[in-house]
Motif scaffolding. Structure first.
Motif, PDB file in Angstrom:
ATOM      1  N   ALA A 139       0.840  -1.199   0.000  1.00  0.00           N
ATOM      2  CA  ALA A 139       0.000   0.000   0.000  1.00  0.00           C
ATOM      3  C   ALA A 139       0.871   1.243   0.000  1.00  0.00           C
ATOM      4  N   LEU A 140       0.505   2.212  -0.814  1.00  0.00           N
ATOM      5  CA  LEU A 140       1.154   3.519  -0.785  1.00  0.00           C
ATOM      6  C   LEU A 140       0.388   4.391   0.200  1.00  0.00           C
ATOM      7  N   HIS A 141       1.111   5.215   0.932  1.00  0.00           N
ATOM      8  CA  HIS A 141       0.431   6.048   1.914  1.00  0.00           C
ATOM      9  C   HIS A 141       1.124   7.386   2.070  1.00  0.00           C
ATOM     10  N   GLN A 142       0.352   8.363   2.475  1.00  0.00           N
ATOM     11  CA  GLN A 142       0.900   9.674   2.796  1.00  0.00           C
ATOM     12  C   GLN A 142       0.040  10.329   3.862  1.00  0.00           C
ATOM     13  N   CYS A 143       0.671  11.104   4.713  1.00  0.00           N
ATOM     14  CA  CYS A 143      -0.063  11.909   5.688  1.00  0.00           C
ATOM     15  C   CYS A 143      -0.409  13.212   4.992  1.00  0.00           C
ATOM     16  N   ILE A 144      -1.704  13.442   4.780  1.00  0.00           N
ATOM     17  CA  ILE A 144      -2.128  14.611   4.011  1.00  0.00           C
ATOM     18  C   ILE A 144      -2.476  15.806   4.884  1.00  0.00           C
ATOM     19  N   ALA A 145      -2.691  15.576   6.179  1.00  0.00           N
ATOM     20  CA  ALA A 145      -3.006  16.689   7.073  1.00  0.00           C
ATOM     21  C   ALA A 145      -2.809  16.275   8.517  1.00  0.00           C
ATOM     22  N   THR A 146      -2.506  17.234   9.362  1.00  0.00           N
ATOM     23  CA  THR A 146      -2.423  17.027  10.807  1.00  0.00           C
ATOM     24  C   THR A 146      -3.320  18.052  11.491  1.00  0.00           C
ATOM     25  N   LEU A 147      -4.284  17.579  12.261  1.00  0.00           N
ATOM     26  CA  LEU A 147      -5.212  18.454  12.963  1.00  0.00           C
ATOM     27  C   LEU A 147      -4.706  18.676  14.382  1.00  0.00           C
ATOM     28  N   VAL A 148      -4.553  19.936  14.749  1.00  0.00           N
ATOM     29  CA  VAL A 148      -4.043  20.278  16.070  1.00  0.00           C
ATOM     30  C   VAL A 148      -5.016  21.232  16.742  1.00  0.00           C
ATOM     31  N   GLY A 149      -5.517  20.857  17.919  1.00  0.00           N
ATOM     32  CA  GLY A 149      -6.433  21.717  18.665  1.00  0.00           C
ATOM     33  C   GLY A 149      -5.706  22.849  19.343  1.00  0.00           C
ATOM     34  N   GLN A 150      -6.462  23.666  20.053  1.00  0.00           N
ATOM     35  CA  GLN A 150      -5.894  24.829  20.717  1.00  0.00           C
ATOM     36  C   GLN A 150      -5.225  24.480  22.039  1.00  0.00           C
ATOM     37  N   THR A 151      -5.475  23.291  22.554  1.00  0.00           N
ATOM     38  CA  THR A 151      -4.887  22.898  23.831  1.00  0.00           C
ATOM     39  C   THR A 151      -3.896  21.763  23.608  1.00  0.00           C
ATOM     40  N   SER A 152      -3.173  21.432  24.654  1.00  0.00           N
ATOM     41  CA  SER A 152      -2.179  20.359  24.581  1.00  0.00           C
ATOM     42  C   SER A 152      -2.764  19.020  25.015  1.00  0.00           C
TER      43      SER A 152
END
Length: 389
Positions: free
Chosen positions: A20-33
């Motif tokens: 399988a070919l794969h890529q990370c297309i986005a990273t979602l980061v909230g306002q808190t840790s």
């Protein structure tokens, strides 16, 4: 905040013949840790729960929308969540059920259904906290409704007394099943949120996962290294005449793990298979015999170096997330349990997974979107391409 990733990276080494070919297309980061503790994908909406009690809605309609968005998601529960870590999320029509560390289940109403581009304007309202006040008041007057949880300590049987670790809905949506570290399995009505039944000491240790099959059987996985299978009694009228209180019965106990069970997943792709992930990093594949209906281990998946914390089935792909900070993809088949790819990028253990089929427009490959949430406070969006044979 959403970070976009442009490059496509092929797996460094071939894991199976149909790589399988794969890529990370986005990273979602909230306002808190706060770390991500639960995920669910419903249509084009992605819901995330975190350990500070906050639930957020993200627009997952298209890759382009994800890449262009600049907000931190639509906060449903308020900037400061309530109830501690959100352990599980399920959606029923216009209702969102959230399971929490504080032993409660909360219900939220989605007031309006709008187009996805207007999702940021949606309004949410807290409907109830389960068990409800009316449910507790109705049962507190009679001693028979109290159960002993330890010496000289009794509580109402409708109450969970430890973190609610998992939720699952019946196929017709009338019942909600909850499991807890208090070792109980509880059954709730989704119409009035009343607790219908509580199976005390369903396991010998904390229950970490619950899944429902297409036939309605309930599977629970526990730190006691066992999976138990429960079934709703069909002839309820006869049971009422006999004054039986239990509406669900234990029909099987599955033993095969050498460590506690953290996650379960069911696949109905061509054949019914049950997957279970353990603290020793192994995953077992369970298959039901058509004639005897006995469930037995038919395979073992190995590759993770630390605990398997979550499992998700996306069509014919099994996804597993681990404390080793990786996600692995496995081909679902009655005979082939090969690993298709290993996804690396999280800086902490992978706590939750979900995904969906994504139309690539090409007949030569199957395309999937997989969402992984971790203790690094990030949700990663992966595009997976698997050549079709």
């Amino acid at each position: 905040m959403i970070r976009c990733h442009e490059t496509r990276e092929e797996q460094d080494h071939q894991i199976s013949s149909s790589q399988a070919l794969h890529q990370c297309i986005a990273t979602l980061v909230g306002q808190t840790s706060s770390y991500i503790s639960s995920l669910t994908l419903v249509g084009k909406r992605l819901y995330t729960g975190s350990n500070d009690g906050v639930v957020r809605l993200w627009n997952a309609s298209t890759l382009e929308t994800l890449a262009e968005a600049s907000s931190s998601g639509d906060v449903i529960t308020g900037e400061r969540g309530d109830g501690g870590a959100v352990k599980s999320l399920v959606i029923l029509a216009d209702k969102l059920f959230t399971a929490h560390q504080d032993q409660k289940i909360r219900v939220w109403k989605i007031n309006s259904v709008v187009e996805e581009e207007e999702a940021g304007n949606k309004k949410y309202m807290h409907l109830a906290t389960m068990p409800t006040i009316s449910d507790r008041l109705a049962k507190c007057l009679k001693p028979k409704h109290q159960v002993e949880i330890r010496r000289h300590k009794k509580v109402l049987w409708v109450n969970h007394v430890d973190a609610v670790s998992g939720l699952a809905l019946s196929r017709d949506g009338t019942l909600l099943y909850s499991v807890s570290w208090d070792r109980t399995l509880k059954i709730w009505r989704t119409t009035d949120f009343k607790c219908q039944e509580s199976i005390t000491n369903a396991h010998d240790d904390a229950i970490n996962a619950v899944e429902l099959s297409e036939s309605g059987d309930i599977y629970t996985g526990s730190s006691d290294r066992k999976i138990k299978v429960w079934r709703k009694n069909i002839d309820e009228e006869k049971d009422r005449k006999k004054k039986k209180k239990k509406k669900h019965s234990l029909i099987a106990t599955l033993a095969g793990h050498n460590s506690g069970i953290n996650a379960l997943a069911l696949s109905s792709y061509n054949i019914l298979l049950l997957y279970s992930g353990g603290s020793d990093g192994s995953m077992l594949v369970w298959k039901r015999d058509d004639e005897s209906e006995d469930i037995a281990v038919s395979g073992v998946l190995r590759g993770h170096t630390e605990s398997v914390l979550c499992l998700a089935v996306v069509s014919d792909i099994l996804c597993s997330g681990s404390a080793d900070k990786t996600v692995r993809l496995w081909k679902i088949s009655a005979t082939d349990y090969s690993c298709l790819a290993m996804l690396e990028g999280h800086r902490g253990p992978v706590k939750c997974l979900t995904g969906a089929i994504h139309d690539s427009g090409k007949e030569s490959e199957a395309s999937y979107h997989v969402y992984s949430g971790g203790l690094d406070s990030q949700v990663k969006v992966w595009q997976i391409l698997v050549p079709t044979l």
